[in-house]
Design an enzyme around this catalytic site. Structure first.
Site, PDB file in Angstrom:
ATOM      1  CB  CYS A 191      -5.219  -0.837   4.450  1.00  0.00           C
ATOM      2  SG  CYS A 191      -4.767  -0.572   6.180  1.00  0.00           S
ATOM      3  CE  LYS A 216      -8.373   1.569   3.085  1.00  0.00           C
ATOM      4  NZ  LYS A 216      -7.322   1.930   4.054  1.00  0.00           N
ATOM      5  CD  GLU A 239      -2.500   1.225   2.729  1.00  0.00           C
ATOM      6  OE1 GLU A 239      -3.475   1.978   2.853  1.00  0.00           O
ATOM      7  OE2 GLU A 239      -2.088   0.490   3.653  1.00  0.00           O
TER       8      GLU A 239
END
Length: 527
Positions: free
Chosen positions: A403, A350, A286
């Site tokens: 994440c 995301k 990430e």
């Protein structure tokens, strides 16, 4: 046992509070990296006895009777989450000069909020409370509902769900493909709380028989599923996971960005180890690119030199829309796919952003109070609108999650994932060598079992690794390891025989109906 139960039931005031707090904190040992699930056979019976002692008082109003048990559940939850996720405060010490003052709010404030859901669990349970076995069903029903709400309320935060305590190893993870996390949360509490019946003969034999049957089915199904799995599946794709363990304090330091980028390039270009195939897919974690790609065309040139014919490179990067116009600029935490010509061919943004980490909730109000988000690399992130698989040059369909998106139950489907491989890129450097990275990895394992697909995970400083569709670790790096992990990912696509989400809901409803009917019948007899 009856004497112990009697003493717990008769506790009052601060002694009752302390016992509930310690019982919750003790239960946290059931989560990674400890995985000592046996503690739950102590914590949950104590919780049952403490609730037994929260008897209604003569002349109390309806609202008071309903809310009386709430503090018991809240203190239990507060202890559980303080002991289980204290490591969140470590993220605030990365930039200690700015955020050290907020450590108590992370270590105590977040558990205080999450404790509300366990307070809700006990309130729900107490509404259907009776005696004997039915009250165990009521507690399981309450936690089943509360954990479901915790996963969706205010964008959700289902970290360390109680059901995970019943899944410390892959052989015990397989049931989640039948009953989902909703069912696992309720059934785990039902079994863990059963020793409370040792202090009351009513329903003891039936309860222990049910608990033994559930435990046998849970373990037996896992053994059967793993023993009947194909032993030598063909390779889906050869993946190289890059773990550089970049110091979080340096990550966005403009003076070392080129060095960091060169570290990634050098690690990615290493020749395969003896016996390993050339990777088809190289994955960086990430936000691994330490600058905006729009500002660095030379980075795309470097990518083109790195990626060989037939390879793909997936990197975590900050993607920008509306670049050049500050008022309209939007930043996305993304996985960017790059082909062997150094061209960006696809990206996934995301969707589940971290409150206070990637954006500031109620920014207008909280901003006036001087509060800011923790991540200071860029402005607040915007949430992506949709998720889709990215097809690699070799033809594999990879579904990325960034994440903590991977902690949400069912997010990749239940045996029907629209992809060949689940990918999780993350940066757990925020949390150092604490329980955080181990808990995060465990939840990724469970998502692989739910989805019925293998999962690859690239983390800045661990835990990077690959697990198969049964949650078994094929290979992994430890926290703080530096290097590349080359893994042949097996081709696996496992469908669930039922709809686990629906099965879990039905189980929770049945527990609620059972406890409710018994409670109603007891109430009629007492009248």
């Amino acid at each position: 046992m009856e004497r112990l139960a009697g003493k717990v039931i008769l506790l009052w005031g601060w002694r009752r509070t302390l016992v509930a707090l310690l019982a919750g904190a003790f239960a946290a040992l059931s989560q990674p990296p400890f995985d000592f699930f046996a503690v739950c056979f102590v914590s949950f019976p104590i919780l049952v006895w403490v609730i037994d002692g929260a008897a209604e008082q003569p002349g109390e109003g309806v609202l008071r009777r309903i809310l009386r048990p709430f503090p018991i559940g809240w203190w239990f939850g507060f202890g559980y989450f303080v002991a289980g996720i204290w490591w969140t405060g470590n993220a605030l010490l990365v930039e200690a000069e700015l955020f050290a003052w907020a450590v108590p709010f992370a270590v105590l404030g977040l558990p205080a909020v999450l404790g509300i859901f366990y307070g809700l669990a006990v309130v729900i349970a107490r509404l259907f409370w009776s005696d004997g076995l039915a009250r165990i069903a009521a507690l399981a029903f309450g936690f089943g509902v509360a954990e479901w709400v915790r996963g969706i309320a205010f964008t959700g935060f289902p970290w360390n769900a109680v059901g995970q305590a019943a899944m410390p190893a892959p052989v015990l993870m397989q049931s989640v493909g039948i009953v989902g996390m909703i069912g696992m949360n309720a059934l785990a509490v039902f079994v863990f709380a059963m020793p409370a019946l040792l202090a009351s003969p009513r329903g003891r034999r039936t309860g222990f028989a049910l608990a033994a049957l559930m435990a046998a089915l849970h373990a037996g199904y896992g053994f059967w599923r793993l023993n009947t799995a194909p032993t030598d599946p063909e390779t889906l794709i050869n993946v190289r996971l890059v773990q550089p363990s970049i110091d979080q304090a340096e990550k966005w330091d403009s003076t070392v960005r080129d060095r960091i980028f060169r570290t990634y390039l050098d690690l990615s270009a290493r020749p395969p180890a003896d016996g390993q195939e050339q990777p088809d897919l190289i994955v960086w974690p990430e936000t691994s690119v330490p600058f905006f790609l729009a500002e660095r065309p030379d980075a795309l040139t470097a990518f083109g030199e790195l990626v060989q014919d037939g390879q793909s490179l997936f990197v975590g990067a900050v993607r920008i829309e509306g670049y050049g116009s500050q008022a309209n600029t939007r930043y996305y935490n993304s996985v960017v796919a790059i082909n062997d010509s150094g061209e960006i061919v696809d990206a996934v943004d995301k969707i589940h952003l971290v409150p206070f980490g990637e954006y500031l909730p109620l920014a207008d109000v909280l901003g006036r109070l001087g509060l800011t988000q923790i991540v200071q690399s860029v402005s607040a992130f915007s949430a992506g609108s949709e998720r889709h698989p990215i097809t690699t040059a070799s033809g594999a369909r990879v579904l990325p999650f960034i994440c903590y998106e991977i902690i949400f139950p069912g997010i990749a489907g239940y045996g029907d994932a629209d992809a060949d491989l689940i990918l999780n890129v993350t940066n757990d450097a925020w949390f150092g060598d604490t329980p955080g990275p181990y808990q995060h990895f465990r939840q990724a394992q469970i998502r692989a079992v739910e989805a019925g697909r293998p999962l690859a995970r690239a983390a800045n400083n661990g835990i990077s690794g690959v697990v198969d569709a049964y949650g078994q670790v094929i290979d992994a790096f430890s926290v703080d390891a530096v290097g590349v992990l080359d893994v042949a990912v097996p081709r696996q696509s496992i469908s669930s025989p039922v709809n686990p989400h629906l099965t879990g809901v039905v189980l929770v409803v049945l527990l609620g109906l059972w406890s409710g009917l018994v409670s109603l019948n007891v109430g009629r007899r007492s009248d």
